[in-house]
Motif scaffolding. Structure first.
Motif, PDB file in Angstrom:
ATOM      1  N   SER A   1      15.242 -21.009 -25.683  1.00  0.00           N
ATOM      2  CA  SER A   1      14.704 -20.627 -24.372  1.00  0.00           C
ATOM      3  C   SER A   1      14.017 -21.830 -23.710  1.00  0.00           C
ATOM      4  O   SER A   1      13.487 -21.721 -22.619  1.00  0.00           O
ATOM      5  CB  SER A   1      13.704 -19.479 -24.527  1.00  0.00           C
ATOM      6  OG  SER A   1      12.511 -19.936 -25.149  1.00  0.00           O
ATOM      7  N   ARG A   2      14.030 -22.972 -24.409  1.00  0.00           N
ATOM      8  CA  ARG A   2      13.370 -24.168 -23.880  1.00  0.00           C
ATOM      9  C   ARG A   2      14.371 -25.264 -23.553  1.00  0.00           C
ATOM     10  O   ARG A   2      15.494 -25.274 -24.067  1.00  0.00           O
ATOM     11  CB  ARG A   2      12.341 -24.707 -24.887  1.00  0.00           C
ATOM     12  CG  ARG A   2      11.162 -23.777 -25.031  1.00  0.00           C
ATOM     13  CD  ARG A   2      10.157 -24.235 -26.054  1.00  0.00           C
ATOM     14  NE  ARG A   2       9.178 -23.193 -26.254  1.00  0.00           N
ATOM     15  CZ  ARG A   2       8.065 -23.065 -25.525  1.00  0.00           C
ATOM     16  NH1 ARG A   2       7.765 -23.956 -24.591  1.00  0.00           N
ATOM     17  NH2 ARG A   2       7.246 -22.058 -25.741  1.00  0.00           N
ATOM     18  N   VAL A   3      13.917 -26.210 -22.704  1.00  0.00           N
ATOM     19  CA  VAL A   3      14.787 -27.322 -22.302  1.00  0.00           C
ATOM     20  C   VAL A   3      14.832 -28.365 -23.424  1.00  0.00           C
ATOM     21  O   VAL A   3      13.882 -28.494 -24.194  1.00  0.00           O
ATOM     22  CB  VAL A   3      14.303 -27.977 -20.992  1.00  0.00           C
ATOM     23  CG1 VAL A   3      14.206 -26.956 -19.870  1.00  0.00           C
ATOM     24  CG2 VAL A   3      12.972 -28.700 -21.187  1.00  0.00           C
ATOM     25  N   PRO A   4      15.934 -29.127 -23.499  1.00  0.00           N
ATOM     26  CA  PRO A   4      16.010 -30.202 -24.495  1.00  0.00           C
ATOM     27  C   PRO A   4      15.410 -31.497 -23.953  1.00  0.00           C
ATOM     28  O   PRO A   4      15.381 -32.497 -24.659  1.00  0.00           O
ATOM     29  CB  PRO A   4      17.523 -30.360 -24.678  1.00  0.00           C
ATOM     30  CG  PRO A   4      18.089 -30.036 -23.327  1.00  0.00           C
ATOM     31  CD  PRO A   4      17.188 -28.982 -22.733  1.00  0.00           C
TER      32      PRO A   4
ATOM     33  N   PHE B   1       9.262 -27.678 -22.534  1.00  0.00           N
ATOM     34  CA  PHE B   1       8.847 -26.535 -21.723  1.00  0.00           C
ATOM     35  C   PHE B   1       9.989 -25.539 -21.583  1.00  0.00           C
ATOM     36  O   PHE B   1      11.129 -25.815 -21.973  1.00  0.00           O
ATOM     37  CB  PHE B   1       8.289 -26.990 -20.368  1.00  0.00           C
ATOM     38  CG  PHE B   1       9.103 -28.045 -19.654  1.00  0.00           C
ATOM     39  CD1 PHE B   1      10.153 -27.701 -18.816  1.00  0.00           C
ATOM     40  CD2 PHE B   1       8.813 -29.405 -19.833  1.00  0.00           C
ATOM     41  CE1 PHE B   1      10.888 -28.665 -18.149  1.00  0.00           C
ATOM     42  CE2 PHE B   1       9.562 -30.389 -19.175  1.00  0.00           C
ATOM     43  CZ  PHE B   1      10.600 -30.016 -18.337  1.00  0.00           C
ATOM     44  N   LYS B   2       9.658 -24.377 -21.033  1.00  0.00           N
ATOM     45  CA  LYS B   2      10.650 -23.294 -20.909  1.00  0.00           C
ATOM     46  C   LYS B   2      11.686 -23.632 -19.839  1.00  0.00           C
ATOM     47  O   LYS B   2      11.360 -24.268 -18.831  1.00  0.00           O
ATOM     48  CB  LYS B   2       9.948 -21.984 -20.516  1.00  0.00           C
ATOM     49  CG  LYS B   2       9.083 -21.402 -21.621  1.00  0.00           C
ATOM     50  CD  LYS B   2       9.874 -20.413 -22.443  1.00  0.00           C
ATOM     51  CE  LYS B   2       8.968 -19.708 -23.451  1.00  0.00           C
ATOM     52  NZ  LYS B   2       9.768 -18.929 -24.419  1.00  0.00           N
ATOM     53  N   ILE B   3      12.906 -23.172 -20.051  1.00  0.00           N
ATOM     54  CA  ILE B   3      13.939 -23.308 -19.030  1.00  0.00           C
ATOM     55  C   ILE B   3      13.442 -22.589 -17.777  1.00  0.00           C
ATOM     56  O   ILE B   3      12.957 -21.459 -17.857  1.00  0.00           O
ATOM     57  CB  ILE B   3      15.278 -22.716 -19.533  1.00  0.00           C
ATOM     58  CG1 ILE B   3      15.842 -23.589 -20.652  1.00  0.00           C
ATOM     59  CG2 ILE B   3      16.281 -22.561 -18.394  1.00  0.00           C
ATOM     60  CD1 ILE B   3      17.045 -23.012 -21.382  1.00  0.00           C
TER      61      ILE B   3
ATOM     62  N   MET C   1      19.727 -37.732 -13.259  1.00  0.00           N
ATOM     63  CA  MET C   1      18.521 -37.434 -12.488  1.00  0.00           C
ATOM     64  C   MET C   1      17.946 -36.105 -12.934  1.00  0.00           C
ATOM     65  O   MET C   1      18.409 -35.042 -12.526  1.00  0.00           O
ATOM     66  CB  MET C   1      18.846 -37.395 -10.996  1.00  0.00           C
ATOM     67  CG  MET C   1      19.340 -38.737 -10.493  1.00  0.00           C
ATOM     68  SD  MET C   1      19.827 -38.632  -8.790  1.00  0.00           S
ATOM     69  CE  MET C   1      20.640 -40.228  -8.608  1.00  0.00           C
ATOM     70  N   GLY C   2      16.922 -36.182 -13.782  1.00  0.00           N
ATOM     71  CA  GLY C   2      16.290 -34.960 -14.238  1.00  0.00           C
ATOM     72  C   GLY C   2      15.611 -35.176 -15.571  1.00  0.00           C
ATOM     73  O   GLY C   2      15.883 -36.154 -16.272  1.00  0.00           O
ATOM     74  N   SER C   3      14.707 -34.255 -15.912  1.00  0.00           N
ATOM     75  CA  SER C   3      13.933 -34.362 -17.149  1.00  0.00           C
ATOM     76  C   SER C   3      14.077 -33.105 -17.988  1.00  0.00           C
ATOM     77  O   SER C   3      13.275 -32.850 -18.877  1.00  0.00           O
ATOM     78  CB  SER C   3      12.461 -34.585 -16.811  1.00  0.00           C
ATOM     79  OG  SER C   3      12.334 -35.630 -15.885  1.00  0.00           O
ATOM     80  N   SER C   4      15.097 -32.300 -17.698  1.00  0.00           N
ATOM     81  CA  SER C   4      15.210 -31.019 -18.396  1.00  0.00           C
ATOM     82  C   SER C   4      16.647 -30.613 -18.701  1.00  0.00           C
ATOM     83  O   SER C   4      16.879 -29.598 -19.342  1.00  0.00           O
ATOM     84  CB  SER C   4      14.573 -29.924 -17.542  1.00  0.00           C
ATOM     85  OG  SER C   4      15.318 -29.751 -16.350  1.00  0.00           O
TER      86      SER C   4
END
Lengths: 99, 488
Positions: B150-153, B411-413, B131-134
């Motif tokens: 510094s960004r999400v995968p 996008f950024k973490i 459950m999640g997109s980041s």
């Protein structure tokens, strides 16, 4: 009692009870905010014309799925219980549920 | 030997293994070393068992030496998203509630990979219960994007995507309920396939939303992804939603076979909110296909505006029901601090689940409750029928669709973690394939102005994976995006 959560459409205590989830006080304040925003977003479903439309539980429903009734080797008791949080004599231990 | 062996495709590695220039044990050791050198920046793995992995590689080398190679992926390491059961290995689903759980049996997909000699390499990080997109929702820590840490995968298969992109593994299995293979593949510049619903067995895969979940392959080339899909797909009597359909050939030779197709471009997927760099990259891809002799046709999917709402009602409802099994009684975490038997449920779930999982269980419980069932759950199921009909109508005119995978690049973490609805909207282009049971492929089609990967989305008819793989291969073959790697 004046509780600002009562203004929200979601009764957080009731839903948490139904879901059997203990929420912290912080969660009781924060969850309703995001849930209400999401539920408001769901309102757009009201616009769709669904008259006479059947609901879909699956994209490709399959019915009466059976497989050959063949004897297979089941997990042995020890393996089946290896992940139990508490066990004794091949049984799972839980708190007493009858007086 | 080339110092960047870890970036070679499975099909290139097969040749090296066959020629004796490389052994599977050497390959496994190269990946273990690579993983140890980048994991402090990525956190893509939740656990791995070096000894077991090397042992499996050793067995593969033995088979090859004896001339008994089992398949083209014999000896090739595949990372496993940590929600697929592998006997004797931990399985956490990225959750505290399954900390310490060890799988007592193999999932069907694992059994199939064992049968062809794949080396099962490591348990990959993921958003809790997918459950999640980041990949910020894992109890075992966030995962970073190898292109920019510094960004999400992306998520929920963020560990799988980061590990493939950075050369920690050659191939990986992910799962996709609303975009969880394709969105991270897009964010990390790799290839990911969401198979048609019923193509790949769900037996031994922890359920999030049973009518939407599909396991699928992730790799650095379309050929690799096709090869792994060929192994894991096909009917399984142990999954009652497994579709009884004859297996199609997905070898590289068969997907490299070009035929002219009609490609639909749904206008609703190119509206407001789409990043201009992504729009440009997708338009370039459309031009490529047109020049290559395919016919491009504008189409409309009027139900697109409802997909997000339908998805979050259906997925949350199914999740709240599926996750009821985590009660602290038979397996997993159990709270110590309890008054009585019923209190075990409340406290175990309260302490064991993270906040996003709680939010979805609460949402699902709400839409399934007596007073909201008809207005929410049943209504969403009816709109789901409309969405499916919409796609089937469009697929009478076109063979497949091209859309973006995501409205923005990685996008950024922390950028969206405080706003769940904004996070949900990052899946806007991927969820319809799950609702309608379609197959869909994400593959790299460019880099943004700030050097982040952009994904191209090919959506195919149910059980027509070979068509989207074939067109994906055609694009990949004519460009050099698959040879771009992050600097890490």
């Amino acid at each position: 009692m004046k509780d600002k959560n009562l203004d929200h459409s979601i009764n957080i205590e009731n839903i948490a009870t139904l879901a059997r989830i203990h929420l912290t006080n912080k969660e009781k304040v924060e969850l309703p905010k995001s849930l209400d925003e999401i539920l408001e977003y769901f309102d757009k479903l009201g616009k769709a014309n669904v008259e006479g439309i059947e609901p879909s539980a699956h994209a490709f429903p399959l019915y009466d799925i059976l497989r050959e009734d063949e004897v297979d080797v089941p997990l042995d008791t020890k393996t089946a219980l290896q992940n139990a949080p508490k066990q004794r004599n091949d049984q799972i231990i839980v708190p007493k549920i009858v007086e | 030997m080339d110092s960047r062996v870890f970036y070679k495709s499975a099909l290139e590695l097969e040749k090296l293994l066959d020629s004796g220039k490389l052994t599977s044990v050497e390959l496994a050791k190269i990946l273990i070393e690579r993983t140890k050198s980048v994991e402090n920046q990525l956190n893509a793995f939740i656990s791995f068992d070096e000894e077991k992995t090397i042992n499996e590689a050793m067995q593969s080398d033995g088979r090859r030496k004896a001339g008994k190679k089992l398949s083209n992926l014999d000896g090739i390491p595949v990372g496993i998203k940590d929600l697929i059961a592998e006997q004797g290995q931990p399985l956490t689903c990225g959750s505290k509630i399954l900390q310490g759980y060890v799988s007592p049996y193999d999932a069907t997909v694992i059994k199939r990979m064992r049968n062809v000699g794949c080396v099962l390499w490591g348990r990959l990080n993921m958003d809790e219960f997918a459950m999640g997109s980041s990949n910020e929702n894992s109890y075992y820590g966030k995962v970073s994007n190898p292109w920019d840490v510094s960004r999400v995968p992306g998520g929920s298969s963020g560990g799988s995507a980061a590990a493939v992109a950075s050369g920690e593994t050659i191939l990986a299995l992910g799962s996709d309920t609303g975009g969880s293979i394709r969105q991270p593949a897009s964010f990390c510049g790799i290839v990911g396939l969401k198979p048609s619903y019923g193509s790949v067995s769900r037996y031994g895969v922890v359920a999030f939303a049973s009518s939407l979940d599909q396991v699928g392959p992730m790799g650095r080339s379309v050929g690799d992804v096709a090869a792994l899909f060929h192994i894991i797909s096909g009917h399984d009597g142990r999954d009652s939603s497994s579709y009884p359909i004859d297996k199609t050939n997905h070898t590289l030779e068969s997907i490299a076979n070009k035929t002219a197709k009609v490609i639909g471009i749904p206008s609703e997927y190119f509206g407001e909110g789409l990043d201009s760099g992504i729009r440009q990259a997708i338009e370039n891809a459309i031009k490529f296909y047109e020049k290559a002799g395919h016919r491009i046709q504008k189409v409309s999917l009027a139900t697109t505006e409802y997909t997000m709402a339908v998805y979050y009602v259906v997925a949350a409802a199914e999740a709240s029901s599926n996750l009821a099994r985590f009660d602290g009684i038979r397996y997993g975490y159990r709270s110590e601090n309890v008054r009585d038997a019923i209190d075990i449920y409340y406290k175990t779930r309260g302490e064991g689940f993270g906040s996003e999982v709680k939010r979805r269980i609460m949402l699902g419980t709400y839409v399934l409750s007596n007073e909201n069932f008809e207005s929410h759950y049943l209504r969403a199921q009816k709109v789901r029928t409309l969405i499916r009909n919409d796609f089937m109508r469009v697929f009478e005119k076109v063979d497949m669709l091209i859309t973006p995978v995501t409205p923005s690049t990685a996008f950024k973490i922390g950028e969206k973690s405080a706003n769940p609805l904004q996070m949900y909207l990052s899946d806007i282009y991927t969820i319809s394939a799950n609702l309608a049971g379609l197959c869909a492929l994400s593959l790299p089609c460019g880099l943004s102005h700030n050097g982040l990967p952009i994904g191209l989305h090919l959506i195919g008819k149910p059980f027509h994976e070979h068509e989207i793989l074939s067109l994906g291969y055609e694009f990949e073959h004519a460009h050099d995006f698959k040879d771009m790697h992050p600097v890490i």
